[in-house]
Scaffold this motif. Structure first.
Motif, PDB file in Angstrom:
ATOM      1  N   ARG A  73      -1.051  14.780   7.224  1.00  0.00           N
ATOM      2  CA  ARG A  73      -2.196  14.354   6.419  1.00  0.00           C
ATOM      3  C   ARG A  73      -2.472  12.883   6.748  1.00  0.00           C
ATOM      4  NH1 ARG A  73      -0.680  11.773   0.984  1.00  0.00           N
ATOM      5  NH2 ARG A  73      -2.896  11.949   0.575  1.00  0.00           N
ATOM      6  N   THR A  74      -3.719  12.487   6.561  1.00  0.00           N
ATOM      7  CA  THR A  74      -4.141  11.139   6.929  1.00  0.00           C
ATOM      8  C   THR A  74      -4.541  10.355   5.697  1.00  0.00           C
ATOM      9  OG1 THR A  74      -4.929  11.898   9.089  1.00  0.00           O
ATOM     10  CG2 THR A  74      -5.781   9.788   8.295  1.00  0.00           C
ATOM     11  N   VAL A  75      -4.090   9.102   5.633  1.00  0.00           N
ATOM     12  CA  VAL A  75      -4.438   8.178   4.554  1.00  0.00           C
ATOM     13  C   VAL A  75      -5.245   7.037   5.157  1.00  0.00           C
ATOM     14  CG1 VAL A  75      -3.502   6.440   2.990  1.00  0.00           C
ATOM     15  CG2 VAL A  75      -2.496   8.715   3.035  1.00  0.00           C
ATOM     16  N   LEU A  76      -6.413   6.774   4.594  1.00  0.00           N
ATOM     17  CA  LEU A  76      -7.247   5.665   5.055  1.00  0.00           C
ATOM     18  C   LEU A  76      -7.348   4.583   3.993  1.00  0.00           C
ATOM     19  CD1 LEU A  76     -10.134   7.637   6.826  1.00  0.00           C
ATOM     20  CD2 LEU A  76      -8.435   6.183   7.914  1.00  0.00           C
ATOM     21  N   GLY A  77      -8.061   4.850   2.906  1.00  0.00           N
ATOM     22  CA  GLY A  77      -8.269   3.839   1.880  1.00  0.00           C
ATOM     23  C   GLY A  77      -9.555   3.078   2.113  1.00  0.00           C
ATOM     24  N   HIS A  78     -10.200   2.676   1.022  1.00  0.00           N
ATOM     25  CA  HIS A  78     -11.452   1.938   1.107  1.00  0.00           C
ATOM     26  C   HIS A  78     -11.227   0.480   1.506  1.00  0.00           C
ATOM     27  CE1 HIS A  78     -13.373   5.406  -0.617  1.00  0.00           C
ATOM     28  NE2 HIS A  78     -12.618   5.330  -1.695  1.00  0.00           N
ATOM     29  N   ASP A  79     -10.065  -0.060   1.151  1.00  0.00           N
ATOM     30  CA  ASP A  79      -9.685  -1.423   1.500  1.00  0.00           C
ATOM     31  C   ASP A  79      -8.165  -1.472   1.488  1.00  0.00           C
ATOM     32  OD1 ASP A  79      -9.005  -1.444  -1.229  1.00  0.00           O
ATOM     33  OD2 ASP A  79     -10.842  -2.517  -1.785  1.00  0.00           O
TER      34      ASP A  79
ATOM     35  N   ARG B  99      -2.073   1.715  -2.112  1.00  0.00           N
ATOM     36  CA  ARG B  99      -1.837   2.615  -3.251  1.00  0.00           C
ATOM     37  C   ARG B  99      -1.649   4.046  -2.766  1.00  0.00           C
ATOM     38  NH1 ARG B  99      -4.843   6.107  -5.829  1.00  0.00           N
ATOM     39  NH2 ARG B  99      -6.769   5.430  -4.781  1.00  0.00           N
ATOM     40  N   ARG B 100      -2.492   4.490  -1.859  1.00  0.00           N
ATOM     41  CA  ARG B 100      -2.409   5.853  -1.343  1.00  0.00           C
ATOM     42  C   ARG B 100      -1.119   6.063  -0.545  1.00  0.00           C
ATOM     43  NH1 ARG B 100      -7.830   8.443  -0.845  1.00  0.00           N
ATOM     44  NH2 ARG B 100      -9.323   7.086  -1.901  1.00  0.00           N
ATOM     45  N   ALA B 101      -0.728   5.049   0.230  1.00  0.00           N
ATOM     46  CA  ALA B 101       0.517   5.157   0.999  1.00  0.00           C
ATOM     47  C   ALA B 101       1.714   5.258   0.068  1.00  0.00           C
ATOM     48  CB  ALA B 101       0.664   3.959   1.931  1.00  0.00           C
ATOM     49  N   ARG B 102       1.723   4.451  -0.984  1.00  0.00           N
ATOM     50  CA  ARG B 102       2.822   4.515  -1.949  1.00  0.00           C
ATOM     51  C   ARG B 102       2.862   5.869  -2.652  1.00  0.00           C
ATOM     52  NH1 ARG B 102       2.180  -1.711  -4.235  1.00  0.00           N
ATOM     53  NH2 ARG B 102       3.859  -2.607  -2.948  1.00  0.00           N
ATOM     54  N   GLU B 103       1.706   6.427  -2.924  1.00  0.00           N
ATOM     55  CA  GLU B 103       1.665   7.757  -3.528  1.00  0.00           C
ATOM     56  C   GLU B 103       2.263   8.801  -2.581  1.00  0.00           C
ATOM     57  OE1 GLU B 103      -2.412   8.404  -4.509  1.00  0.00           O
ATOM     58  OE2 GLU B 103      -2.320   7.234  -6.390  1.00  0.00           O
ATOM     59  N   ALA B 104       1.967   8.677  -1.300  1.00  0.00           N
ATOM     60  CA  ALA B 104       2.521   9.607  -0.321  1.00  0.00           C
ATOM     61  C   ALA B 104       4.045   9.492  -0.263  1.00  0.00           C
ATOM     62  CB  ALA B 104       1.917   9.353   1.056  1.00  0.00           C
ATOM     63  N   VAL B 105       4.549   8.260  -0.276  1.00  0.00           N
ATOM     64  CA  VAL B 105       5.999   8.047  -0.249  1.00  0.00           C
ATOM     65  C   VAL B 105       6.636   8.594  -1.517  1.00  0.00           C
ATOM     66  CG1 VAL B 105       7.807   6.287  -0.272  1.00  0.00           C
ATOM     67  CG2 VAL B 105       5.875   6.092   1.326  1.00  0.00           C
ATOM     68  N   ALA B 106       6.047   8.282  -2.665  1.00  0.00           N
ATOM     69  CA  ALA B 106       6.588   8.788  -3.929  1.00  0.00           C
ATOM     70  C   ALA B 106       6.526  10.309  -3.994  1.00  0.00           C
ATOM     71  CB  ALA B 106       5.820   8.180  -5.104  1.00  0.00           C
TER      72      ALA B 106
ATOM     73  N   ALA C 163       7.670  11.130   6.467  1.00  0.00           N
ATOM     74  CA  ALA C 163       7.573   9.861   7.194  1.00  0.00           C
ATOM     75  C   ALA C 163       6.194   9.276   6.935  1.00  0.00           C
ATOM     76  CB  ALA C 163       7.776  10.054   8.689  1.00  0.00           C
ATOM     77  N   LEU C 164       6.122   7.949   6.972  1.00  0.00           N
ATOM     78  CA  LEU C 164       4.844   7.243   6.946  1.00  0.00           C
ATOM     79  C   LEU C 164       4.668   6.636   8.327  1.00  0.00           C
ATOM     80  CD1 LEU C 164       2.491   6.404   5.023  1.00  0.00           C
ATOM     81  CD2 LEU C 164       3.684   4.215   4.757  1.00  0.00           C
TER      82      LEU C 164
ATOM     83  N   VAL D 127       7.249   1.553   2.264  1.00  0.00           N
ATOM     84  CA  VAL D 127       8.480   2.263   2.640  1.00  0.00           C
ATOM     85  C   VAL D 127       9.750   1.420   2.568  1.00  0.00           C
ATOM     86  CG1 VAL D 127       7.231   3.865   4.131  1.00  0.00           C
ATOM     87  CG2 VAL D 127       8.211   1.783   5.127  1.00  0.00           C
ATOM     88  N   ALA D 128       9.639   0.089   2.611  1.00  0.00           N
ATOM     89  CA  ALA D 128      10.851  -0.743   2.637  1.00  0.00           C
ATOM     90  C   ALA D 128      11.714  -0.467   1.411  1.00  0.00           C
ATOM     91  CB  ALA D 128      10.478  -2.218   2.693  1.00  0.00           C
ATOM     92  N   GLY D 129      12.991  -0.289   1.661  1.00  0.00           N
ATOM     93  CA  GLY D 129      13.921  -0.026   0.577  1.00  0.00           C
ATOM     94  C   GLY D 129      13.927   1.404   0.088  1.00  0.00           C
ATOM     95  N   THR D 130      13.169   2.295   0.731  1.00  0.00           N
ATOM     96  CA  THR D 130      13.150   3.712   0.370  1.00  0.00           C
ATOM     97  C   THR D 130      13.783   4.520   1.504  1.00  0.00           C
ATOM     98  OG1 THR D 130      11.054   4.432   1.406  1.00  0.00           O
ATOM     99  CG2 THR D 130      10.903   3.231  -0.703  1.00  0.00           C
ATOM    100  N   PRO D 131      14.082   5.798   1.277  1.00  0.00           N
ATOM    101  CA  PRO D 131      14.618   6.622   2.366  1.00  0.00           C
ATOM    102  C   PRO D 131      13.560   7.079   3.361  1.00  0.00           C
ATOM    103  CG  PRO D 131      15.227   7.500   0.176  1.00  0.00           C
ATOM    104  CD  PRO D 131      14.142   6.491  -0.026  1.00  0.00           C
ATOM    105  N   THR D 132      12.291   6.836   3.081  1.00  0.00           N
ATOM    106  CA  THR D 132      11.212   7.323   3.947  1.00  0.00           C
ATOM    107  C   THR D 132      11.156   6.526   5.241  1.00  0.00           C
ATOM    108  OG1 THR D 132       9.927   7.936   1.986  1.00  0.00           O
ATOM    109  CG2 THR D 132       8.743   7.816   4.080  1.00  0.00           C
TER     110      THR D 132
END
Length: 297
Positions: free
Chosen positions: A37-43, A49-56, A61-62, A78-83
């Motif tokens: 899946r792809t995450v872009l974001g408006h800014d 925020r979207r990347a953190r949601e994907a990790v959570a 992998a990100l 991702v820093a400090g997470t297992p991802t």
């Protein structure tokens, strides 16, 4: 290991290379059996925020598609997470990918490296730098180089690389030593004059300038390069050596290694991974094995 992974894309990276790199990278990852899946974001805040949601949400992998700025943003998720973090280097500088031995401007090859690593070792633990709650992967710049960034960011003309060149010439004309207060680990505060102080988790910044040429991503220490007071002619003569890393032997240059660095200087902004951190004083600490990097050598 989940087969669901996330591409974190900066479509503007490298004058559009980020957008063009996403498609072949996704094709290679899907052919390797992953759901992408792809995450872009408006800014930037929305993308983060979207990347953190994907990790959570448990993404396997990100994978950042873009340059060092996109990698820096991905690290905050991702820093400090297992991802684990993957990098499809498609920016202008791509210093982090170069330091880690990853393919640059070859999205299919970079995606293949990430896929093999996901199916194999799951990524190599690498260190990161941290200032407050901001992570960085390459070099923290302060002094002449950060003043060039400051001036370039204020300029509206010219555009592109010419703006950086114009800012560089203007700062050369105003070159003067900067009084620093420097503390390494628990050592005494040092009062020095310098042209710049660079704190390297990685070797290079600015698209291949190997300011901290001996830095390693897995030793738990920063490499700190101090360029002392020097004339304009000396700086211009030594500057080309930065791309080879041979400037470290010049008499005006001293190097140190430390896990924690505190920098103080009036009127100086710190930059890390090319992004502004804020005005000094700043304290940077190295965090060993802060992220698992896919395909790192």
């Amino acid at each position: 290991m989940t087969s669901d992974i996330t591409l974190f894309v900066n479509p503007a990276a490298g004058r559009g290379r980020g957008a063009r790199a996403a498609q072949p990278a996704a094709a290679v990852l899907r052919a390797a059996g992953f759901t992408v899946r792809t995450v872009l974001g408006h800014d930037a805040p929305d993308a983060l925020r979207r990347a953190r949601e994907a990790v959570a949400g448990g993404t396997g992998a990100l994978i950042a598609v873009g340059g060092d700025g996109m990698v820096s943003l991905a690290l905050r998720a991702v820093a400090g997470t297992p991802t684990p973090l993957g990098v499809i280097a498609a920016g202008t500088g791509d210093d982090f990918a170069r330091t880690a031995g990853l393919p640059v401007h070859d999205p299919a090859a970079a995606a293949a490296v990430a896929a093999r690593s996901l199916k194999g070792d799951g990524g190599r633990p690498v260190d990161l730098g941290r200032v407050g709650d901001t992570w960085f992967a390459t070099v923290l710049a302060s002094g002449f180089d950060s003043r060039v960034n400051d001036r370039g960011n204020r300029m509206r003309f010219p555009t592109g690389r010419l703006r950086y060149d114009a800012a560089l010439l203007a700062e050369l004309a105003a070159l003067r030593p900067i009084p620093y207060r420097l503390r390494l680990d628990d050592g005494p505060e040092q009062h020095i004059e310098a042209t710049l102080v660079a704190v390297g988790n990685g070797r290079s910044y600015g698209g291949g300038m190997r300011m901290c040429a001996d830095a390693r991503l897995d030793d738990g220490l920063f490499d700190i390069t101090v360029v002392g007071p020097c004339r304009r002619t000396t700086l211009l003569r030594v500057f080309p050596r930065v791309y080879r890393g041979t400037h470290l032997t010049h008499p005006a240059v001293t190097t140190h290694r430390a896990a924690t660095v505190t920098l103080e200087a009036d009127g100086i902004t710190g930059y890390a991974d090319g992004e502004p951190l804020g005005a000094l004083p700043l304290t940077a600490e190295t965090v060993p094995a802060a992220v698992r990097l896919l395909g790192a050598r």
